[in-house]
Design an enzyme around this catalytic site. Structure first.
Site, mmCIF file in Angstrom:
data_model
loop_
_atom_site.group_PDB
_atom_site.id
_atom_site.type_symbol
_atom_site.label_atom_id
_atom_site.label_comp_id
_atom_site.label_asym_id
_atom_site.label_seq_id
_atom_site.Cartn_x
_atom_site.Cartn_y
_atom_site.Cartn_z
ATOM 1 N N GLU A 190 35.348 32.628 62.965
ATOM 2 C CA GLU A 190 34.580 32.984 64.152
ATOM 3 C C GLU A 190 33.208 32.328 64.102
ATOM 4 O OE1 GLU A 190 36.164 37.607 64.735
ATOM 5 O OE2 GLU A 190 34.139 37.191 64.036
ATOM 6 N N LYS B 107 29.378 32.205 63.958
ATOM 7 C CA LYS B 107 28.340 33.127 63.479
ATOM 8 C C LYS B 107 27.116 32.930 64.364
ATOM 9 C CE LYS B 107 25.818 34.748 59.445
ATOM 10 N NZ LYS B 107 24.642 35.099 60.253
ATOM 11 N N ARG C 89 22.392 41.831 65.159
ATOM 12 C CA ARG C 89 23.606 42.639 65.042
ATOM 13 C C ARG C 89 23.418 43.930 65.833
ATOM 14 N NH1 ARG C 89 27.242 42.497 60.570
ATOM 15 N NH2 ARG C 89 29.135 43.650 61.124
ATOM 16 N N ARG D 180 21.543 46.869 62.779
ATOM 17 C CA ARG D 180 22.324 46.835 61.536
ATOM 18 C C ARG D 180 21.827 47.880 60.545
ATOM 19 N NH1 ARG D 180 21.939 41.646 58.129
ATOM 20 N NH2 ARG D 180 22.197 43.091 56.423
ATOM 21 N N GLU E 26 24.863 29.586 63.845
ATOM 22 C CA GLU E 26 24.468 29.346 62.456
ATOM 23 C C GLU E 26 25.590 28.738 61.636
ATOM 24 O OE1 GLU E 26 21.207 32.420 60.976
ATOM 25 O OE2 GLU E 26 23.075 33.424 61.518
ATOM 26 N N LYS F 9 37.397 35.594 58.144
ATOM 27 C CA LYS F 9 37.887 36.940 57.883
ATOM 28 C C LYS F 9 39.401 36.951 57.690
ATOM 29 C CE LYS F 9 34.383 38.729 61.118
ATOM 30 N NZ LYS F 9 34.178 39.475 62.380
ATOM 31 N N ARG G 8 29.355 44.673 51.600
ATOM 32 C CA ARG G 8 29.423 43.212 51.664
ATOM 33 C C ARG G 8 30.748 42.819 51.007
ATOM 34 N NH1 ARG G 8 25.546 39.720 53.066
ATOM 35 N NH2 ARG G 8 23.932 41.313 52.914
ATOM 36 N N LYS H 26 30.852 34.023 54.869
ATOM 37 C CA LYS H 26 30.042 33.302 55.853
ATOM 38 C C LYS H 26 29.734 31.913 55.333
ATOM 39 C CE LYS H 26 25.847 35.821 54.420
ATOM 40 N NZ LYS H 26 24.706 36.621 54.895
#
Length: 617
Positions: free
Chosen positions: A251, A253, A258, A274, A423, A428, A441, A447
C-alpha cells in the site's frame, strides 16, 4: 517493581475496591484516558507560587532552590520538612488526592475551553457545533455557560494545590508535586502498571470494580485503541525473504496524520490521533463528510459541494476506520507534503476558515455494525472496507494497493508511490498472521521508504535538550543542538547526537526562537550525558524533532541505550539531519533507548569503526 505494585493493587482490591480506578490512574501518572483530553500538566510558575504560599516561603527562594536541586518535588519535600506545624493535618487519602486533581483539571478546562474545543456561544457569526457522547465533552460544553473569569479560576486551581501541599507529610509533597507536573520520575513504565494490574486481578478472589474489567478492544465505538504500527525494512529483497510463501499486499504510505475515525449509530463522529488524543475539533471538514446532515448546522455546511457527499453507504450504521489524513490540493488533484498539513490549526478549526484542505485515505476497518474485526484477517477486513464505502475523489479514497511478490513490480510500485508524493510503501500479510494487533509494532507490517535504502532505515523522533551558540554567519542563533532519545524504564533523556548541518538560515532562526523560552539554568537531573559535553544552554524537554541519519555507531560520548548493546558505551547517530518538527508527539513519546538498540542491531553491516573509541558525530 511489578511484584510490589501487584501487591499494592491486591491490597486495594481487598480493602477499598472503590479506590482501584484512582489508584491505577495515579500510579500511571494520569487522571483520565488520553481520548478524554483531561490532563494536569500544571506550569512550573503556578506550582512555585502555590508551594511558596502553602509553606510560607518567598517565591524567589523557592525558585533559587529549584535551580539548585533541579526538581520542584524535592523543593516541596524540603519545604515541608523545615516547616513547623501547630497541629497535624488529616492524612491524605487516594480518593481525596484524585478528587482534588479532577477539580484542578476542571479549572484548567474551564480557563481554556474556548481554545480547546470547537464551541462558540450561540448567535455568533460562525458556529461549529459537533455532537459528543462522552461526559467530559458534555462537561466542556456546560462549562461555557458558567465560565468564570480567568483570575477566579486560577485562584481556585491554586487553592486546590495548596490544600494538598499543606496536608501532605513525609514524602507526599515530593510525589504530589511531580504528579501535578506529570513527571513522576520513579522509573515506572505504563506497561509495568498494566502487567501488575492483570496479575492482581488474577490473584484476587474478587474481580476489580467494573470500570477496570479488561474489555476486548473495540467493544464500544467511540473509545480509541492504539494503532498497529509497521517495522522498517531497507530493501525489497528483505520483504520477499520475510514474507516467503505468504500472500502480501503493498500500500502507499501517505505523508499525513494517522487518524482513527469512529462513527456511532446516532450519526456522531469522533476522530483520534495515533496517540488516542481527541482530534475531532481539528478536522470538522472530515466530520461533515461523514455525518448525517442533521448534525451539521446549515451555517457550517462546507462550501465545496464535493465534500458534502457522504462516502459511507447506507449499510454502514457504525464503524471504526484506520486512515491517514493528508493535505490535498483539490484544484491540481494532488497530495501535499506533511509540512503543509502541519500549518493547520491543532484545535477549534472552523469550517469556513479552513485554508489547508485534506483528503482521507482509508486502509483498514476495525469495526462495522456492532462487529469487531480485529481478529479477522486483513483480506476479510478489506472486503468489509470496500463494500461499506465509496470513494469521493479528493475527499475520501482507499489507499492505493497492489498484490504481488515480484521484486521488479514492487520496485516500480514504490517509485509510483514516491512520484505521487507519498513516503513509500507499507507491506502487509493478507491471510496469514494478518489480524490487527493494537499498539504493536508488528513484523507482519513492514514499511519501506525510498530514502531507507540510503540510510539506517527508520527515522528517529528526538528531543533537543541543549544547544551551542552559533559563530560566524550563525552568530545570534544556535549553531548546533544536542539531541536525546527517551529511556522509558528510567524516565530519562539520553544524548544521542549533535545536529548542526542541513539547516537553512530560516530553519535555524525558527528553531532557535522556539527554544529560547525553554532555556533553563542547569540540566535536569534526568538528563544523561558525558562530562565532556558542555553546551552553552540547556532546555526544558519540550519539542520532538524527526531526524534521519546515515547509520548508528557505538559511542564513548553519547548515552543512548548505554549498556544495552555495548558495555559502558552508548549509541550515536552519524550525519544526522532534521526532517521536520513533530507537533503530534510529546517528549515522552520520543524514540526510546530500546528502539535505538533495536535499530542498531538491525543494521546488516556494522562497520569496524562502530567499535572504535571515537565520537562519530
Amino acid at each position: 517493581m511489578t511484584e510490589i505494585l501487584c501487591n499494592a493493587f491486591r491490597t486495594v482490591i481487598a480493602t477499598t475496591p472503590g479506590n482501584l480506578l484512582a489508584t491505577v490512574y495515579l500510579t500511571a501518572n494520569k487522571i483520565a484516558p488520553p481520548h478524554e483530553g483531561l490532563e494536569l500538566g500544571i506550569g512550573e510558575a503556578s506550582l512555585v507560587k502555590a508551594l511558596a504560599e502553602a509553606y510560607g516561603r518567598k517565591e524567589e527562594h523557592v525558585k533559587k532552590q529549584n535551580s539548585e536541586l533541579g526538581d520542584l518535588g524535592l523543593v516541596a519535600k524540603a519545604s515541608r520538612s523545615t516547616q513547623r506545624l501547630m497541629f497535624q493535618p488529616k492524612p491524605l487519602t487516594i480518593d481525596k488526592v484524585f478528587s482534588a486533581f479532577l477539580a484542578i483539571a476542571k479549572q484548567l478546562l474551564e480557563s481554556h475551553s474556548f481554545d480547546k474545543y470547537p464551541f462558540t456561544i450561540p448567535n455568533s457569526k460562525d458556529v461549529s457545533f459537533i455532537v459528543f457522547k462522552r461526559p467530559i465533552m458534555v462537561m466542556a460544553f456546560d462549562l461555557l455557560w458558567c465560565k468564570e473569569s480567568g483570575a477566579n479560576s486560577h485562584d481556585k486551581k491554586k487553592n486546590h494545590i495548596k490544600g494538598l501541599l499543606v496536608a501532605a507529610t513525609e514524602c507526599e509533597p515530593l510525589y504530589i508535586t511531580r504528579l501535578l507536573q506529570s513527571k513522576m520520575r520513579i522509573g515506572l513504565a505504563e506497561k509495568t502498571v498494566l502487567v501488575a494490574l492483570g496479575q492482581a486481578a488474577a490473584y484476587s478472589e474478587t474481580c476489580p470494580n467494573p470500570p477496570l474489567q479488561t474489555q476486548s478492544p473495540l467493544e464500544e465505538v467511540g473509545v480509541p485503541i492504539g494503532p498497529m504500527l509497521a517495522k522498517p525494512t531497507k530493501a525489497v529483497s528483505e520483504i520477499i525473504d520475510k514474507f516467503q510463501g505468504m500472500e502480501f499486499t503493498c500500500e502507499y504510505k501517505y505523508d499525513g496524520e494517522r487518524a482513527q475515525i469512529h462513527y456511532m449509530e446516532d450519526g456522531s463522529v469522533e476522530i483520534y490521533s495515533r496517540n488516542a488524543e481527541w482530534n475531532t475539533g481539528k478536522y470538522p471538514d472530515v466530520v461533515s463528510s461523514i455525518s448525517r446532515e442533521k448534525f451539521i448546522p446549515a451555517i457550517c455546511k462546507p462550501t465545496n459541494s464535493s465534500s458534502a457527499v457522504l462516502f459511507k453507504k447506507d449499510t454502514a450504521k457504525s464503524f471504526v476506520l484506520d486512515c491517514e489524513i493528508v493535505a490535498y490540493d483539490h484544484e491540481k488533484q494532488k497530495i501535499l507534503p506533511f509540512q503543509v498539513l502541519s500549518t493547520r490549526a491543532r484545535k477549534g478549526v472552523i469550517l469556513s476558515g479552513i485554508k489547508v484542505t485534506v483528503c482521507t485515505f482509508a486502509f483498514d476497518i476495525l469495526y462495522i455494525n456492532g462487529q469487531p474485526l480485529l481478529q479477522e484477517q486483513l483480506k476479510v477486513r478489506r472486503q468489509h472496507l470496500y463494500s461499506s464505502f465509496e470513494e469521493v475523489p479528493g475527499v475520501f479514497q482507499f489507499a492505493t494497493a497492489t498484490i504481488t511478490n515480484d521484486v521488479e513490480e514492487i520496485q516500480k510500485f514504490l517509485e509510483a508511490a514516491v512520484n505521487s508524493s507519498c513516503e513509500g510503501l507499507i507491506i502487509k500479510t493478507l491471510d496469514k498472521d494478518a489480524t490487527y494487533e493494537p499498539s504493536k509494532r508488528s513484523n507482519n507490517w513492514l514499511k519501506l521508504k525510498k530514502d531507507y535504502m540510503e540510510s539506517i532505515g527508520d527515522s528517529l523522533d528526538l528531543v533537543p535538550i541543549a544547544a551551542f551558540h552559533g559563530r560566524g554567519k550563525r552568530t545570534g542563533v544556535y549553531g548546533s543542538f544536542l539531541l536525546a532519545c527517551y529511556d522509558e524504564q528510567n524516565e530519562e533523556y539520553q544524548t544521542i547526537c549533535n545536529i548542526g548541518t542541513g539547516f537553512s538560515e530560516s530553519q535555524l532562526e525558527e528553531r532557535s526562537a522556539s527554544l529560547r523560552n525553554k532555556v533553563i539554568p542547569t540540566p535536569k537531573p534526568y538528563y544523561r550525558y558525558a562530562d565532556t559535553v558542555n553546551p552553552d544552554v540547556w532546555f526544558e524537554p519540550a519539542e520532538v524533532w524527526e531526524v534521519k541519519a546515515a547509520d548508528l555507531s557505538i559511542s564513548p560520548v553519547h548515552r543512548a541505550a548505554s549498556g544495552i548493546v555495548y558495555p559502558n558505551k552508548g549509541i550515536s547517530l552519524r550525519f544526522p539531519r532534521l526532517v521536520h518538527v513533530r507537533d503530534d508527539k510529546s517528549p515522552e513519546q520520543a524514540t526510546t533507548s530500546d528502539q535505538v538498540a533495536d535499530m542498531y542491531r538491525a543494521q546488516k553491516i556494522n562497520h569496524a569503526n562502530n567499535h572504535e573509541e571515537e565520537d562519530d558525530d
